[in-house]
Design an enzyme around this catalytic site. Structure first.
Site, PDB file in Angstrom:
ATOM      1  N   ILE A 142       0.821  -1.216   0.000  1.00 20.66           N
ATOM      2  CA  ILE A 142       0.000   0.000   0.000  1.00 20.66           C
ATOM      3  C   ILE A 142       0.856   1.268   0.000  1.00 20.66           C
ATOM      4  O   ILE A 142       0.364   2.354   0.264  1.00 20.66           O
ATOM      5  CB  ILE A 142      -0.994   0.030   1.188  1.00 20.66           C
ATOM      6  CG1 ILE A 142      -0.261  -0.055   2.524  1.00 20.66           C
ATOM      7  CG2 ILE A 142      -2.037  -1.072   1.051  1.00 20.66           C
ATOM      8  CD1 ILE A 142      -1.164   0.230   3.730  1.00 20.66           C
ATOM      9  N   SER A 143       2.128   1.141  -0.343  1.00 23.00           N
ATOM     10  CA  SER A 143       3.035   2.286  -0.344  1.00 23.00           C
ATOM     11  C   SER A 143       3.050   2.989  -1.699  1.00 23.00           C
ATOM     12  O   SER A 143       3.402   2.378  -2.706  1.00 23.00           O
ATOM     13  CB  SER A 143       4.457   1.830   0.004  1.00 23.00           C
ATOM     14  OG  SER A 143       5.408   2.792  -0.397  1.00 23.00           O
TER      15      SER A 143
END
Length: 200
Positions: free
Chosen positions: A11-12
């Site tokens: 989710i970066s």
């Protein structure tokens, strides 16, 4: 053969902006990539970092500017406020772990597909259908999304511990196993490339 231990979060946004450049660099130098997805919020908590929602406004403003610049420089479309973020990163991470173990597909395409789904396609990567679609698009059996959940959870937790023990504190984070040289951020891929070439 050099080995790059690649610690990252699914989710970066900064990991998304790396695209598939890591795989291109590894291919150029005959290096192996060991994909090690982890819980980024837990990593922040263990290494002195702070989740975005708890950061001072000036830091979040700078983060947004950096992401916009990164999107322009890489040519990768990015939504600064995706519909499904933050979300549960574990299901996609377990799928990556299972895919790496099973083999038969393109790991770089899988990781990038999952990140792109979140940051450019407004999809929820915690949903089984999204994960299965990413697996299939990268040449893996979509059924891997449903297998090895226990071992995936164990490896996911172990990746966090190893990241902490080896000095990783963000995502993406690259460690060359043979030299213990560490590179943090998609904007350090050129340095990683030069290190593997013997220039740094």
């Amino acid at each position: 053969m050099p080995r790059i231990d690649y610690f990252f979060s699914t989710i970066s946004p900064f990991t998304y902006l790396a695209g598939t450049r890591l795989e291109e660099i590894a291919a150029r130098h005959g290096a192996q990539i060991d994909y090690r997805p982890l819980d980024i919020l837990a990593l922040f908590g263990r290494t002195g970092g702070v989740p975005p929602k708890e950061r001072h406004p000036s830091r979040n403003e700078y983060r947004a500017q950096e992401l916009e610049r990164g999107s322009k420089k890489t040519g990768l479309p990015l939504n600064l406020k995706p519909a499904h973020w933050p979300t549960n990163a574990a299901p996609a991470s377990y799928a990556i772990i299972a895919a790496q173990s099973a083999g038969g597909g393109d790991m770089g395409a899988l990781c990038y597909g999952i990140l792109r789904a979140c940051w450019a396609e407004e999809k929820n990567i915690a949903e089984d259908s999204v994960v299965r679609g990413c697996l299939e698009a990268a040449g893996f059996d979509p059924g891997l999304a449903d297998s090895g959940l226990l071992s995936g959870a164990e490896t996911y937790a172990a990746n966090l511990e190893e990241a902490v023990n080896r000095g990783a504190f963000g995502s993406p984070f690259y460690i060359v196993a043979e030299t213990d040289q560490r590179f943090w951020g998609h904007d350090r891929l050129d340095d990683l490339d030069r290190h593997l070439a013997g220039e740094l």
